[in-house]
Design a protein around this motif. Structure first.
Motif, PDB file in Angstrom:
ATOM      1  N   ARG A  45       0.957  -1.462   0.201  1.00 39.46           N
ATOM      2  CA  ARG A  45       0.120  -0.004   0.104  1.00 39.46           C
ATOM      3  C   ARG A  45       0.765   1.260   0.137  1.00 39.46           C
ATOM      4  O   ARG A  45       0.231   2.389   0.255  1.00 39.46           O
ATOM      5  CB  ARG A  45      -0.970   0.152   1.207  1.00 39.46           C
TER       6      ARG A  45
ATOM      7  N   LEU B 228      -3.593   5.622   7.036  1.00 41.40           N
ATOM      8  CA  LEU B 228      -3.599   4.179   6.404  1.00 41.40           C
ATOM      9  C   LEU B 228      -3.893   3.159   7.778  1.00 41.40           C
ATOM     10  O   LEU B 228      -3.148   3.462   8.659  1.00 41.40           O
ATOM     11  CB  LEU B 228      -2.253   3.775   5.868  1.00 41.40           C
TER      12      LEU B 228
ATOM     13  N   GLU C  83      -0.568   4.335  -2.184  1.00 41.54           N
ATOM     14  CA  GLU C  83      -1.980   4.460  -1.932  1.00 41.54           C
ATOM     15  C   GLU C  83      -2.507   5.927  -1.917  1.00 41.54           C
ATOM     16  O   GLU C  83      -3.614   6.336  -2.518  1.00 41.54           O
ATOM     17  CB  GLU C  83      -2.357   3.418  -1.022  1.00 41.54           C
TER      18      GLU C  83
END
Length: 397
Positions: A65, A279, A68
């Protein structure tokens, strides 16, 4: 004044270097506990069998990620749970290596680790001090044996006290959690809890009313009559005692459940309340980027299985303008920032401003809300009712 400029002033007072708007937060969920607290409905396991694998998969998720979010750098890292203080030095370093290898991290990030008192031996504190951790959040909940036994906490009253006395030798930035509204907790005992915390010199206190969540042991014990039901009026009285006592001790009540001395507000949580991106890494962890909310599967085995195949075990929800408005109202009314009428129009449109002003009239007349410089704040009279007040201002499609 444009709201972005106005809130930059707020952020400058809360976050280092005034760069809050440029970064994002990382939350890492450590889903392991020694035993189950009777009131807890968070995702965790009391079996440590898969801890090694899970830490490895946390690192895998961090890597997958890394691109992201468009924000420049990580400004806060928060280890929550569960019980993150169960991590070994090697596991903690493994996670930090994954973060720093895959992300740009701010020069002085706030890095918080939630810890249980029974884990905080002097040896453990020395290890944490030698790591990148610079803030501890200690789950004390109460300094009294009777309360801890009722909640089935893993630590005792002696450990609660001694853990903080030890922690202050190694850390300056310490927060403790306390719970009020516990059955059989008198106002006098709650006052003692607060006084002990003040005497210990902690600069931040997070305090929550005991809530009875469905399918918890506490819920079943109350249904069977083994534990008295939670008394909302007693909880309200405890809350009012706390607000008054901490205000007189130089704490700022900057969010409904959070009190901090100047310079010690939670940067991680403040960024959430100001709508910053974050996140969420680990089973059950949530993420937010301003337009989408994502959440990982709440199952350790399924989480591990998916990531071993380089798949992200998450669901995604796109937030509508109404969703964003309602979340804004909910979070801002709980904080010292309040609901800015100009900002509502700028962010969400005239329709939502009109709705807000119309619904606020009754609450202003009841003195549950106050209006200062075009910003709505919950009044002292309405403080304990802030979530209900927010729901009265929600827009329903």
């Amino acid at each position: 004044m444009k709201t972005a400029a106005k809130y930059k002033n707020i952020e400058d007072n809360l976050l280092p270097s005034g760069e809050a708007g440029r970064g994002f937060g990382v939350y890492i969920h450590i889903p392991f506990c020694k035993q189950a607290c009777h009131y807890c409905d968070f995702h965790f396991s009391t079996s440590m069998k898969k801890k090694d694998q899970l830490v490895e998969m946390l690192c895998k998720e961090l890597e997958l990620r890394k691109n992201e979010l468009p924000e420049k750098e990580i400004r806060t890292i928060y280890f929550g749970g569960g019980t993150p203080s169960l991590l070994t030095p090697e596991e903690l370093q493994q996670i930090f290596t994954a973060i720093f290898a895959n992300y740009q991290v701010a020069e002085n990030p706030e890095i918080t680790l939630e810890a249980n008192p029974d884990d905080l031996s002097e040896e453990k504190l020395k290890m944490l001090k030698a790591s990148k951790i610079n803030r501890l959040s200690i789950g004390v909940q109460s300094f009294f044996e009777e309360d801890l036994e009722l909640m089935n906490r893993a630590h005792n009253a002696k450990e609660a006290l001694e853990s903080i006395q030890l922690a202050t030798k190694y850390f300056d930035n310490i927060s403790i959690d306390l719970i009020y509204g516990i059955p059989n907790m008198s106002a006098a005992r709650w006052l003692q809890n607060l006084q002990i915390a003040l005497d210990l010199g902690v600069p931040h206190i997070s305090s929550y009313a005991l809530t009875v969540e469905p399918n918890t042991a506490l819920h079943k014990f109350i249904e069977k009559g083994k534990i008295k039901p939670v008394d909302d009026e007693a909880a309200k009285a405890h809350f009012e005692i706390m607000v008054s006592m901490l205000k007189n001790s130089s704490f700022r009540h900057y969010e409904f459940s959070n009190f901090g001395k100047d310079g010690y507000f939670s940067q991680n949580n403040t960024a959430y309340w100001l709508g910053k991106s974050y996140l969420g890494i680990g089973p059950s962890a949530h993420s937010y980027d301003g337009n989408f909310r994502k959440w990982n599967v709440s199952n350790n085995s399924l989480y591990i299985k998916a990531l071993k195949k380089d798949k992200l075990p998450m669901e995604t929800e796109e937030l509508s303008t109404t969703d964003k408005y309602n979340e804004y109202v909910m979070t801002r009314l709980r904080t010292q920032f309040g609901v800015d009428i100009t900002e509502v129009e700028e962010f969400f449109g005239a329709k939502y401003k009109t709705h807000l002003l119309k619904n606020a009239v009754v609450l202003l007349k009841k003195e549950l809300l106050e209006s200062r410089n075009q910003v709505l704040h919950v009044s002292p009279k309405g403080k304990f009712l802030s979530d209900g007040i927010a729901s009265d201002l929600f827009y329903l499609d």
